[in-house]
Design an enzyme around this catalytic site. Structure first.
Site, mmCIF file in Angstrom:
data_model
loop_
_atom_site.group_PDB
_atom_site.id
_atom_site.type_symbol
_atom_site.label_atom_id
_atom_site.label_comp_id
_atom_site.label_asym_id
_atom_site.label_seq_id
_atom_site.Cartn_x
_atom_site.Cartn_y
_atom_site.Cartn_z
ATOM 1 N N GLN A 1 1.125 6.622 -7.113
ATOM 2 C CA GLN A 1 -0.109 7.272 -6.655
ATOM 3 C C GLN A 1 0.101 8.776 -6.773
ATOM 4 O O GLN A 1 1.030 9.319 -6.165
ATOM 5 C CB GLN A 1 -0.394 6.894 -5.195
ATOM 6 C CG GLN A 1 -1.717 7.466 -4.702
ATOM 7 C CD GLN A 1 -1.906 7.290 -3.204
ATOM 8 O OE1 GLN A 1 -1.047 7.709 -2.419
ATOM 9 N NE2 GLN A 1 -3.011 6.699 -2.804
ATOM 10 N N SER B 1 0.841 -1.202 0.000
ATOM 11 C CA SER B 1 0.000 0.000 0.000
ATOM 12 C C SER B 1 0.878 1.254 0.000
ATOM 13 O O SER B 1 1.968 1.251 0.571
ATOM 14 C CB SER B 1 -0.863 -0.025 1.262
ATOM 15 O OG SER B 1 -2.012 0.755 1.095
ATOM 16 N N PRO B 2 0.419 2.337 -0.641
ATOM 17 C CA PRO B 2 1.241 3.555 -0.658
ATOM 18 C C PRO B 2 1.468 4.076 0.764
ATOM 19 O O PRO B 2 0.535 4.171 1.547
ATOM 20 C CB PRO B 2 0.396 4.546 -1.472
ATOM 21 C CG PRO B 2 -1.001 4.012 -1.414
ATOM 22 C CD PRO B 2 -0.869 2.527 -1.319
ATOM 23 N N ARG C 1 1.211 -1.171 6.948
ATOM 24 C CA ARG C 1 2.138 -1.237 8.088
ATOM 25 C C ARG C 1 2.911 -2.546 8.204
ATOM 26 O O ARG C 1 4.115 -2.508 8.514
ATOM 27 C CB ARG C 1 1.394 -0.903 9.386
ATOM 28 C CG ARG C 1 1.050 0.588 9.453
ATOM 29 C CD ARG C 1 -0.013 0.874 10.481
ATOM 30 N NE ARG C 1 -1.251 0.197 10.144
ATOM 31 C CZ ARG C 1 -2.305 0.140 10.939
ATOM 32 N NH1 ARG C 1 -2.272 0.717 12.116
ATOM 33 N NH2 ARG C 1 -3.407 -0.484 10.560
ATOM 34 N N ARG D 1 -8.189 5.865 -5.299
ATOM 35 C CA ARG D 1 -8.345 5.607 -3.858
ATOM 36 C C ARG D 1 -9.373 6.571 -3.297
ATOM 37 O O ARG D 1 -9.284 7.785 -3.515
ATOM 38 C CB ARG D 1 -7.014 5.737 -3.118
ATOM 39 C CG ARG D 1 -7.193 5.509 -1.622
ATOM 40 C CD ARG D 1 -5.894 5.299 -0.862
ATOM 41 N NE ARG D 1 -5.526 3.892 -0.810
ATOM 42 C CZ ARG D 1 -4.816 3.347 0.188
ATOM 43 N NH1 ARG D 1 -4.400 4.074 1.204
ATOM 44 N NH2 ARG D 1 -4.515 2.066 0.172
ATOM 45 N N TYR E 1 -7.438 15.021 1.276
ATOM 46 C CA TYR E 1 -6.576 15.817 0.399
ATOM 47 C C TYR E 1 -7.438 16.537 -0.650
ATOM 48 O O TYR E 1 -8.668 16.463 -0.603
ATOM 49 C CB TYR E 1 -5.492 14.924 -0.226
ATOM 50 C CG TYR E 1 -4.551 14.348 0.823
ATOM 51 C CD1 TYR E 1 -3.854 15.200 1.685
ATOM 52 C CD2 TYR E 1 -4.395 12.987 1.005
ATOM 53 C CE1 TYR E 1 -3.020 14.700 2.672
ATOM 54 C CE2 TYR E 1 -3.563 12.475 1.989
ATOM 55 C CZ TYR E 1 -2.874 13.339 2.826
ATOM 56 O OH TYR E 1 -2.058 12.851 3.807
HETATM 57 C C1 FMN Z 1 3.483 5.688 7.235
HETATM 58 C C2 FMN Z 1 2.245 5.664 6.406
HETATM 59 C C3 FMN Z 1 2.135 6.478 5.310
HETATM 60 C C4 FMN Z 1 0.990 6.437 4.504
HETATM 61 N N1 FMN Z 1 0.928 7.166 3.354
HETATM 62 C C5 FMN Z 1 -0.086 7.008 2.483
HETATM 63 C C6 FMN Z 1 -0.061 7.581 1.197
HETATM 64 O O1 FMN Z 1 0.904 8.212 0.787
HETATM 65 N N2 FMN Z 1 -1.136 7.450 0.408
HETATM 66 C C7 FMN Z 1 -2.226 6.719 0.810
HETATM 67 O O2 FMN Z 1 -3.201 6.612 0.066
HETATM 68 N N3 FMN Z 1 -2.256 6.103 2.007
HETATM 69 C C8 FMN Z 1 -1.208 6.215 2.841
HETATM 70 N N4 FMN Z 1 -1.203 5.533 4.037
HETATM 71 C C9 FMN Z 1 -2.319 4.636 4.351
HETATM 72 C C10 FMN Z 1 -1.967 3.195 3.945
HETATM 73 O O3 FMN Z 1 -1.786 3.067 2.567
HETATM 74 C C11 FMN Z 1 -3.060 2.219 4.398
HETATM 75 O O4 FMN Z 1 -4.252 2.553 3.743
HETATM 76 C C12 FMN Z 1 -3.273 2.220 5.901
HETATM 77 O O5 FMN Z 1 -2.044 2.258 6.598
HETATM 78 C C13 FMN Z 1 -4.047 0.997 6.364
HETATM 79 O O6 FMN Z 1 -3.386 -0.186 6.012
HETATM 80 P P1 FMN Z 1 -2.573 -1.088 7.112
HETATM 81 O O7 FMN Z 1 -3.572 -1.436 8.184
HETATM 82 O O8 FMN Z 1 -2.123 -2.301 6.336
HETATM 83 O O9 FMN Z 1 -1.462 -0.266 7.626
HETATM 84 C C14 FMN Z 1 -0.077 5.591 4.852
HETATM 85 C C15 FMN Z 1 0.039 4.790 5.988
HETATM 86 C C16 FMN Z 1 1.191 4.796 6.753
HETATM 87 C C17 FMN Z 1 1.277 3.870 7.943
#
Ligand code: FMN
Ligand code: FAD
Length: 773
Positions: free
Chosen positions: A499, A421-422, A724, A630, A582
């Site tokens: 993205q 994931s981004p 994560r 997204r 955003y």
């Molecule tokens: C450090 C960090 C940076 C993130 N940056 C972005 C991002 O640039 N773009 C985005 O759409 N989501 C971003 N997210 C959200 C993640 O892509 C994801 O949707 C969210 O962490 C839930 O997934 P997880 O439970 O597997 O961590 C970010 C999450 C984390 C933890």
């Protein structure tokens, strides 16, 4: 103690007999308004585990039940002309009358006083009782009397159901689905003695009304159901034993839960038990189990604390404490199962093929995962995996778990269903991704995921969240990205996506480790912000300017420039960031869009600008490459975007040419109150995929292969994005494959010597686990 049980259902009778066993001196009366053996309903189901529990508390009752119950292991689905059966599910069915009969006889043998045909008007009828058990069922009068104290939360659900019986015998828990001109009906059927099966028919309210069943009496309703399921019933009749219900016998399920379970009314202690305090939908068949387990728990507490009057207050408090967690867990699972049956006509019946429909139905409570299904019936699961594999274009000699099947969108084929994931890393200078990004993204591309999505990359300098965010608006950035893309393509078989986004009202802020932390304005070097409306994200955020049409043109063209540059770097996939508050998200949510021009107001207007940007980017991005969007499918704030809106949003992007919706949620308002939990956003991906008919990415608290397999196999999403866990472990996918014993996966050749060792270690762990009692 002098104990009165108001209500002679399973809860009251079982508690009475257990307490009498605990102390023969207790004076126990059960008051029941019906005659003995006169009850509404047919068979009830509980699990093998409940039987074991009952045996430990009263072997005589358990023996008697065991002599009369029907036990079966299989679940059978009849759907779209197909019959699919899977085993290992372990149920016990018994006639409700028979069960009550056994409990009544055991009560009599133990000298419990049973008073039938007596209406208990109130707890005040029993002034000298030390303890009054209010086990008077779902419509509990005692619960209503003390509603201010028990604080019940009662929800009436939309589906209609009728509880019938038949003499046709079924040797599996059977589900029938039939489509009519007005919608789908389903029947839940299980045998409970040598000559009878329970036959519950269920449908949504609007389907029920469209067939005129709201005007039908019981005979007419039965005739309707017999005709509807004639193909299966083959001449057998359906029967009712709910003649006491006036008019239509179609009911709505009511979910009951209470904050407080007991009360001292000034003279006696009153405690709720069974359906009076909590209900569980029949889709999970556990109402009787809960009632019996309540009785066991209250007895256990008296046994532990002492079964005398002075212990009652403490015992009642501990009883609630001990039961509450189990009950909530079961009610949550029952809720999921119930919702599945409520929406299946709209969401799954027409959309899914029988094999996947069966999988979705079996995992409806979300308590049974892919590996649970393997334990229950390996043959069936492997058959399903092979079916799924073939659908994904695989013809491997072994059954490949759904997580490791390939996925094709336009000209791009991902080797499996896992996406990194981004994740913003705040580590660029002037928007240029450097060595950190090469190592970060490169390592994750080597780690087994089908695709790596680079973090939100901004379309201009003033589109950044922080000064450390990457960009793609000039050639230096383009060349830096190309180096990373080339590495991924040369050294790995993963795909790489970009993205693109604009921070809008959440721009010009710190990296998480700087100053006052993320989302807080920079201390120096700020830039002006743009948004749909001039609303700050946090109270102390800088105030953005509401975009003019000139701003909109410039920002749209910036997005197009980034897309064109991305195309020249060789990125495989492009994602448009319309989530998390955003810029584009700020147009979509009514919380952040207060415009009164063509870009504000109704959802169709709020989507106008994000769709304009999407279309312009889609036109600039190579036609053979996919584009996902997204979104925040839920704002988690009253008045904000809901999953119902999310389906409309997905439909709009689909119509504009989007290939996929990446279903995130929240971060739109600081007021949000999300309900976190395992796979908590997956229901949005499921709903959007199956209602809007567009492929989806599920994301959020998906943390093991078992989650990914269940989501993909059930058709709740097409890909799973994992964020994560990939920070902790770049090789998350390879590790998870080894964990579940799936070894037919390629590792980077340089790392190959690590593969067998990791697989052997996990193999040993699994073997040790299997030996545990
Ligand atoms: C450090 C960090 C940076 C993130 N940056 C972005 C991002 O640039 N773009 C985005 O759409 N989501 C971003 N997210 C959200 C993640 O892509 C994801 O949707 C969210 O962490 C839930 O997934 P997880 O439970 O597997 O961590 C970010 C999450 C984390 C933890
Ligand atoms: C369609 C359907 C299918 C179901 N299938 C299953 C299943 O498969 N498995 C399962 O475990 N559960 C099932 N249940 C739920 C199950 O029937 C209940 O959860 C269970 O009976 C609860 O037991 P109870 O003793 O708390 O309440 P009840 O069984 O409702 O007993 C309460 C008793 O109190 C009596 N009463 C009420 N008020 C008074 C009064 N004022 N004075 C005197 N007597 C009074 C009533 O007559 C009744 O006999 C199903 C329910 C429905 C509606």
């Amino acid at each position: 103690m002098k104990i009165v049980c108001i209500g002679g259902g399973p809860a009251g009778l079982y508690f009475a007999l257990l307490m009498k066993k605990l102390g023969a001196h207790h004076d126990i009366t059960v008051v029941e308004r019906n005659r003995p053996y006169d009850t509404f309903g047919w068979g009830v189901v509980f699990s093998d585990a409940t039987m074991d529990n009952m045996r430990a508390w009263d072997a005589e009752t358990a023996d008697a039940i065991e002599q009369s119950f029907a036990h079966w292991d299989d679940i059978e689905l009849h759907f779209k002309g197909r019959t699919i059966r899977s085993g290992g599910h372990g149920f016990v069915g018994i006639g409700r009358k028979k069960l009550l009969n056994i409990l009544q006889a055991r009560c009599e043998a133990l000298d419990v006083r049973l008073v039938f045909e007596t209406e208990a008007e109130s707890d005040a009828d029993y002034p000298d009782a030390d303890l009054i058990i209010a086990c008077d069922g779902i419509n509990s009068r005692i619960r209503s009397k003390y509603a201010g104290i028990f604080r019940p939360d009662i929800v009436t659900r939309p589906n209609r159901f009728i509880w019938l019986g038949t003499n046709k015998l079924y040797d599996a828990f059977t589900f029938l689905f039939e489509k009519t001109e007005h919608g789908w009906f389903q029947a839940h059927i299980y045998k409970f003695d040598d000559s009878t099966s329970t036959f519950i028919v269920e449908c949504p309210e609007h389907v029920w009304k469209a067939h005129g069943l709201d005007q039908a009496d019981q005979e007419q309703s039965i005739a309707f159901c017999e005709k509807l399921f004639a193909g299966n019933l083959q001449g057998e009749k359906l029967m009712t034993n709910a003649r006491h219900l006036r008019g239509s016998a179609w009911l709505n399920f009511q979910r009951v839960k209470c904050e407080q379970w007991s009360h001292f009314n000034g003279r006696n202690h009153v405690v709720l038990m069974g359906d009076a305090v909590h209900t569980a939908h029949f889709a999970i068949g556990s109402g009787t189990k809960l009632a019996l387990e309540d009785a066991i728990e209250l007895t256990r507490q008296f046994r532990q604390a002492g079964d005398t009057v002075e212990h009652i207050p403490a015992v009642l408090a501990r009883y609630q404490e001990a039961r509450a967690i189990d009950v909530i867990r079961l009610q949550n699972a029952a809720w999921n199962a119930m919702e599945w049956f409520e929406v299946c006509g709209e969401r799954y019946c027409d959309q899914l093929e029988p094999e996947q429909f069966m999988y979705s139905m079996l995992t409806r409570s979300q308590r049974i995962s892919h590996e649970n299904l393997r334990l229950r019936d390996r043959g069936w699961l492997e058959g399903f995996e092979r079916w799924f594999d073939a659908r994904s274009g695989l013809s491997a000699p072994i059954a490949v778990p759904p997580m490791f099947t390939p996925y094709t969108m336009r000209s791009v084929t991902l080797k499996n269903r896992v996406v990194v994931s981004p994740m913003a890393q705040y580590s660029c200078v002037d928007g240029v991704p450097g060595e950190f990004h090469l190592v970060h993204l490169g390592a994750r591309a080597l780690g087994g995921a089908g695709m790596v999505v680079a973090e939100m990359t901004c379309t201009s300098a003033d589109a950044r969240i922080t000064p450390g965010c990457p960009g793609l608006w000039d050639e230096a950035q383009r060349d830096a990205w190309k180096r990373i893309v080339d590495f991924v393509h040369r050294e790995t078989d993963a795909k790489i996506a970009l993205q693109i986004g604009h921070a809008g009202p959440k721009g010009s802020t710190n990296a998480p480790w700087q100053g006052r932390g993320e989302n807080r304005p920079l201390e120096a070097g700020n830039w002006p912000l743009l948004a749909a409306s001039a609303l700050p994200y946090l109270e102390d955020s800088a105030l953005p300017r509401a975009m003019t049409r000139t701003d909109m043109d410039r920002v749209r063209d910036d997005f197009v420039r980034s897309a064109r540059l991305a195309a020249t770097t060789g990125f495989d996939w492009l994602e448009l960031h319309c989530a998390h508050g955003y810029l584009l998200s700020s147009f979509i949510s009514p919380l952040t869009n207060r415009r009164n021009d063509d870009y504000g107001g109704l959802l169709a207007n709020r989507l106008r600008y994000p769709l304009e940007v999407f279309r312009a980017v889609r036109a600039a991005w190579p036609q053979d490459k996919p584009m996902s969007v997204r979104i925040s499918a839920h704002d988690w704030v009253e008045g904000g975007i809901t999953p119902v809106d999310a389906v409309q949003i997905a439909r709009a992007f689909k119509a504009a040419g989007a290939d996929m919706i990446d279903c995130s949620s929240g971060q739109v308002s600081a007021e949000q109150k999300p309900t976190y939990g395992r796979m908590y956003q997956t229901p949005f991906a499921d709903r959007i995929r199956n209602e809007a008919g567009i492929a989806t990415i599920a994301v959020g608290a998906i943390s093991e292969a078992d989650h990914v397999n269940s989501i993909i196999a059930a058709g709740r999403a097409d890909l799973c994005a994992i964020a994560r866990p990939h920070l902790a472990n770049p090789a998350w996918t390879l590790t998870e494959a080894a964990k579940i014993g799936f070894t037919a996966i390629d590792w980077p050749r340089q790392y190959l010597s690590g593969k067998a060792q990791m697989e052997a270690n996990f193999q040993r762990e699994r073997a040790a686990q299997a030996l545990k009692p």
